[in-house]
Design a protein around this motif. Structure first.
Motif, PDB file in Angstrom:
ATOM      1  N   GLU A   1     -35.890  62.947 -31.329  1.00  0.00           N
ATOM      2  CA  GLU A   1     -37.250  62.449 -31.040  1.00  0.00           C
ATOM      3  C   GLU A   1     -37.552  62.456 -29.542  1.00  0.00           C
ATOM      4  O   GLU A   1     -38.708  62.495 -29.145  1.00  0.00           O
ATOM      5  N   ILE A   2     -36.484  62.388 -28.731  1.00  0.00           N
ATOM      6  CA  ILE A   2     -36.667  62.595 -27.295  1.00  0.00           C
ATOM      7  C   ILE A   2     -35.613  63.601 -26.835  1.00  0.00           C
ATOM      8  O   ILE A   2     -34.535  63.692 -27.430  1.00  0.00           O
ATOM      9  N   PRO A   3     -35.943  64.386 -25.811  1.00  0.00           N
ATOM     10  CA  PRO A   3     -35.043  65.475 -25.417  1.00  0.00           C
ATOM     11  C   PRO A   3     -33.770  64.984 -24.724  1.00  0.00           C
ATOM     12  O   PRO A   3     -33.749  63.888 -24.150  1.00  0.00           O
TER      13      PRO A   3
ATOM     14  N   GLY B   1     -21.916  66.335 -13.415  1.00  0.00           N
ATOM     15  CA  GLY B   1     -21.075  66.540 -14.596  1.00  0.00           C
ATOM     16  C   GLY B   1     -20.882  65.288 -15.438  1.00  0.00           C
ATOM     17  O   GLY B   1     -20.079  65.294 -16.374  1.00  0.00           O
ATOM     18  N   HIS B   2     -21.632  64.226 -15.142  1.00  0.00           N
ATOM     19  CA  HIS B   2     -21.544  62.967 -15.895  1.00  0.00           C
ATOM     20  C   HIS B   2     -22.103  63.178 -17.308  1.00  0.00           C
ATOM     21  O   HIS B   2     -23.285  63.441 -17.479  1.00  0.00           O
ATOM     22  N   VAL B   3     -21.229  63.037 -18.302  1.00  0.00           N
ATOM     23  CA  VAL B   3     -21.604  63.262 -19.711  1.00  0.00           C
ATOM     24  C   VAL B   3     -21.489  61.941 -20.477  1.00  0.00           C
ATOM     25  O   VAL B   3     -20.637  61.097 -20.164  1.00  0.00           O
TER      26      VAL B   3
ATOM     27  N   GLN C   1     -23.583  46.981 -20.030  1.00  0.00           N
ATOM     28  CA  GLN C   1     -24.233  47.852 -21.015  1.00  0.00           C
ATOM     29  C   GLN C   1     -25.749  47.703 -20.947  1.00  0.00           C
ATOM     30  O   GLN C   1     -26.271  46.578 -20.916  1.00  0.00           O
ATOM     31  N   THR C   2     -26.440  48.844 -20.928  1.00  0.00           N
ATOM     32  CA  THR C   2     -27.910  48.816 -20.866  1.00  0.00           C
ATOM     33  C   THR C   2     -28.551  49.520 -22.064  1.00  0.00           C
ATOM     34  O   THR C   2     -29.718  49.286 -22.353  1.00  0.00           O
ATOM     35  N   VAL C   3     -27.812  50.413 -22.715  1.00  0.00           N
ATOM     36  CA  VAL C   3     -28.324  51.086 -23.921  1.00  0.00           C
ATOM     37  C   VAL C   3     -27.402  50.699 -25.069  1.00  0.00           C
ATOM     38  O   VAL C   3     -26.171  50.876 -24.968  1.00  0.00           O
TER      39      VAL C   3
END
Ligand code: 5GP
Length: 139
Positions: free
Chosen positions: A17-19, A41-43, A97-99
């Motif tokens: 729903e969002i890219p 490179g942060h995944v 944690q934020t998400v």
């Protein structure tokens, strides 16, 4: 503990729903570029099955997710010629944690180079895409 909210931003990324700039996906998890990288490179690796964090996750989901974390860690180390790889995971706001969909940060590290602040500056889309291509090539 607060219940899992299916409208969190990572759930929306999972549903398309969002890219997002994906680097890997399988039946258990997806991996995509963090939009506010602490280093190039942060995944982020997230299980497909929703849980708020590690505290309410199904142990089998955790087992499958950590295998993907390993795969991504090896790839980012190679892609960025890193000296090491930082893996981080936060549980509840007090920890940072934020998400609130379980996720693992996988970040290539170089000797003597400090990480940028957590949730800092938004990266340019073309840079994220170029970094994603490097990681995909290493997978
Ligand atoms: P947390 O603090 O919950 O461990 O980290 C959440 C991470 O998600 C942060 O590093 C932040 O930069 C990243 N993030 C937040 N919103 C988005 C988004 O819409 N897309 C992507 N790709 N990353 C996000």
């Amino acid at each position: 503990m607060t219940a899992y909210d299916t409208d969190n931003i990572f759930a929306k990324i999972l549903r398309g729903e969002i890219p997002s700039t994906r680097v890997y996906e399988d039946e258990h998890a997806i991996a995509f570029m963090d939009v506010m990288p602490q280093a190039p490179g942060h995944v982020l690796v997230i299980p497909r099955q929703g849980s708020r964090n590690i505290l309410d996750a199904d142990p089998v989901v955790l087992q499958n997710a950590i295998v993907v974390v390993q795969k991504i860690a090896v790839a980012v180390k190679e892609a960025f010629d890193a000296d090491g790889v930082y893996v981080a995971q936060f549980n509840e706001p007090a920890s940072g944690q934020t998400v609130f969909h379980l996720h693992f940060h996988v970040i290539p590290r170089h000797e003597g180079v400090p990480l940028k602040p957590h949730s800092g500056t938004m990266e340019n889309f073309d840079v994220l895409k170029a970094n994603a291509e490097k990681i995909k090539a290493a997978l």
